[in-house]
Design a protein around this motif. Structure first.
Motif, short mmCIF file in Angstrom:
data_model
loop_
_atom_site.label_atom_id
_atom_site.label_comp_id
_atom_site.label_asym_id
_atom_site.label_seq_id
_atom_site.Cartn_x
_atom_site.Cartn_y
_atom_site.Cartn_z
N ILE A 211 0.83 -1.20 0.00
CA ILE A 211 0.00 0.00 0.00
C ILE A 211 0.87 1.25 0.00
O ILE A 211 0.61 2.20 -0.74
N SER A 212 1.93 1.24 0.80
CA SER A 212 2.73 2.47 0.84
C SER A 212 3.52 2.68 -0.45
O SER A 212 3.69 3.82 -0.90
N GLU A 213 3.95 1.59 -1.08
CA GLU A 213 4.58 1.76 -2.41
C GLU A 213 3.57 2.29 -3.43
O GLU A 213 3.90 3.14 -4.26
N ASN A 214 2.34 1.78 -3.36
CA ASN A 214 1.31 2.28 -4.27
C ASN A 214 1.06 3.78 -4.06
O ASN A 214 0.92 4.54 -5.02
N ILE A 215 1.00 4.19 -2.80
CA ILE A 215 0.76 5.60 -2.51
C ILE A 215 1.90 6.46 -3.06
O ILE A 215 1.66 7.49 -3.70
N ASP A 216 3.13 6.00 -2.86
CA ASP A 216 4.27 6.76 -3.41
C ASP A 216 4.16 6.87 -4.93
O ASP A 216 4.41 7.94 -5.50
N ALA A 217 3.79 5.76 -5.56
CA ALA A 217 3.70 5.77 -7.03
C ALA A 217 2.59 6.72 -7.50
O ALA A 217 2.76 7.46 -8.48
N HIS B 268 -12.07 -2.21 2.30
CA HIS B 268 -10.76 -2.62 2.81
C HIS B 268 -10.73 -2.41 4.31
O HIS B 268 -11.32 -1.47 4.82
N PRO B 269 -10.02 -3.29 5.03
CA PRO B 269 -10.09 -3.27 6.49
C PRO B 269 -9.31 -2.10 7.11
O PRO B 269 -8.48 -1.47 6.45
N ALA B 270 -9.56 -1.88 8.39
CA ALA B 270 -8.88 -0.82 9.12
C ALA B 270 -7.36 -0.97 9.05
O ALA B 270 -6.64 0.04 8.99
N GLU B 271 -6.86 -2.21 9.00
CA GLU B 271 -5.40 -2.42 8.91
C GLU B 271 -4.83 -1.77 7.66
O GLU B 271 -3.73 -1.23 7.68
N ALA B 272 -5.58 -1.87 6.56
CA ALA B 272 -5.12 -1.26 5.30
C ALA B 272 -5.08 0.26 5.44
O ALA B 272 -4.13 0.92 4.99
N VAL B 273 -6.11 0.82 6.10
CA VAL B 273 -6.13 2.27 6.33
C VAL B 273 -4.92 2.67 7.17
O VAL B 273 -4.23 3.66 6.86
N LEU B 274 -4.65 1.89 8.21
CA LEU B 274 -3.53 2.23 9.10
C LEU B 274 -2.19 2.14 8.38
O LEU B 274 -1.29 2.94 8.64
N GLU B 275 -2.07 1.21 7.46
CA GLU B 275 -0.84 1.14 6.68
C GLU B 275 -0.67 2.42 5.83
O GLU B 275 0.41 2.99 5.75
N SER C 234 2.16 5.68 5.98
CA SER C 234 3.00 6.27 4.94
C SER C 234 2.61 7.72 4.65
O SER C 234 2.92 8.26 3.59
N GLY C 235 1.94 8.33 5.60
CA GLY C 235 1.71 9.77 5.51
C GLY C 235 0.38 10.19 4.89
O GLY C 235 0.11 11.38 4.74
N GLN C 236 -0.45 9.22 4.55
CA GLN C 236 -1.75 9.56 3.95
C GLN C 236 -2.70 10.05 5.05
O GLN C 236 -2.84 9.39 6.08
N THR C 237 -3.35 11.19 4.83
CA THR C 237 -4.25 11.71 5.86
C THR C 237 -5.71 11.77 5.43
O THR C 237 -6.61 11.76 6.28
N LEU C 238 -5.97 11.87 4.13
CA LEU C 238 -7.36 12.02 3.68
C LEU C 238 -7.90 10.70 3.13
O LEU C 238 -7.29 10.10 2.24
N PHE C 239 -9.04 10.28 3.67
CA PHE C 239 -9.67 9.02 3.26
C PHE C 239 -11.11 9.26 2.83
O PHE C 239 -11.75 10.22 3.26
N GLY C 240 -11.60 8.35 1.99
CA GLY C 240 -12.99 8.42 1.54
C GLY C 240 -13.67 7.09 1.73
O GLY C 240 -13.07 6.03 1.52
N VAL D 210 -8.79 8.01 -5.09
CA VAL D 210 -8.15 6.81 -5.63
C VAL D 210 -8.29 5.64 -4.67
O VAL D 210 -7.84 5.71 -3.52
N GLY D 211 -8.95 4.58 -5.15
CA GLY D 211 -9.14 3.38 -4.33
C GLY D 211 -8.28 2.23 -4.80
O GLY D 211 -7.27 1.89 -4.21
N THR D 212 -8.70 1.60 -5.89
CA THR D 212 -8.07 0.38 -6.40
C THR D 212 -6.56 0.53 -6.59
O THR D 212 -5.79 -0.39 -6.27
N ALA D 213 -6.12 1.64 -7.13
CA ALA D 213 -4.68 1.80 -7.42
C ALA D 213 -3.85 1.91 -6.14
O ALA D 213 -2.63 1.79 -6.18
N ILE D 214 -4.50 2.13 -5.01
CA ILE D 214 -3.79 2.15 -3.72
C ILE D 214 -3.96 0.83 -2.97
O ILE D 214 -2.99 0.22 -2.52
N PHE D 215 -5.22 0.40 -2.84
CA PHE D 215 -5.51 -0.75 -1.96
C PHE D 215 -5.67 -2.07 -2.70
O PHE D 215 -5.85 -3.12 -2.08
#
Ligand SMILES: *Cc1c(COP(=O)(O)O)cnc(C)c1O
Length: 230
Positions: free
Chosen positions: A3-9, A37-44, A48-54, A221-226
């Motif tokens: 997930i964090s590599e996806n966010i960087d990309a 996606h579960p809370a664990e994915a959100v926490l990951e 990696s510095g992500q603050t805004l979720f939908g 962005v959902g799928t491309a991250i999680f």
């Protein structure tokens, strides 16, 4: 990829699209759409510095986010899915913004619930720009009737507009959907000079670069991250 590599990309691709579009660095905000996606994915992602979720659904938002927000006060949740009136009271206690305001009665209920909680909430007005979607205001005049009401709703703060482009490979159709939202934003700014329309929420995994080229300020962005949703 993690997930964090996806966010960087994705951040990298956003930065390149900003440059291509001649826009300033950092002018586009990234929302991570964590539905299904579960809370664990959100926490990951938070790690990696992500603050805004939908999230799309009130129940799912309520089962994941109050704890995460309590532990990470910088985390912010927006509701992006269609909202029933009887779920408004719950979501205004969790989300900082409702991006999917699509009718007058919903706006009125948000105003009422926020007033009773003595809180203010941001809203985006969702506009229907794609033939294959059902959500959003279908007509400008209906949107304007809702915007007219804001003067009497001190607990609701307009921040801009949201749309979903059609699900198609046809890039011209996608672009035209985003352009419709930009021109509507311009019309709204001219008609309501005292309201804030600075947020244009458009672009998802498949089309966020096109959206940035057309003026998006917030991509969802959902799928491309999680990864694919279960
Ligand atoms: C699910 C969803 C997204 C994210 O879609 P992806 O294609 O997975 O990036 C964005 N916006 C809305 C309104 C959604 O429902």
């Amino acid at each position: 990829m993690s997930i964090s590599e996806n966010i960087d990309a994705i951040r990298e691709r956003i930065a390149r699209a900003e440059v291509r579009a001649g826009r300033s660095a950092g002018s586009v905000r990234l929302m991570a759409v964590s539905k299904f996606h579960p809370a664990e994915a959100v926490l990951e992602a938070v790690g990696s510095g992500q603050t805004l979720f939908g999230e799309n659904r009130v129940q799912e938002a309520d089962s994941k986010f109050p704890d995460i927000i309590a532990a990470h006060p910088g985390v912010e949740l927006h509701l992006i899915g269609s909202l029933q009136r009887n779920k408004v009271a719950k979501i205004v206690g969790i989300a900082s913004c409702i991006q999917s305001v699509d009718r007058e009665e919903l706006l009125a209920e948000i105003s009422k619930q926020c007033a009773s909680l003595e809180r203010t909430i941001d809203v985006l007005f969702e506009y229907h720009t794609a033939e294959d979607s059902k959500s959003g205001y279908a007509e400008k005049d209906m949107l304007f009737r809702s915007l007219d009401l804001l003067e009497s709703m001190p607990n609701v703060r307009c921040r801009g507009l949201m749309t979903m482009a059609p699900f198609t490979e046809d890039q011209l159709a996608v672009r035209s959907s985003f352009r419709q939202l930009v021109s509507l934003r311009d019309a709204c700014m001219a008609r309501y000079p005292s309201l804030d329309f600075s947020v244009l929420s458009m672009g998802m995994s498949a089309d966020f670069e096109i959206a940035i080229e057309e003026g998006s300020t917030l991509v969802r962005v959902g799928t491309a991250i999680f990864g694919e949703r279960q």
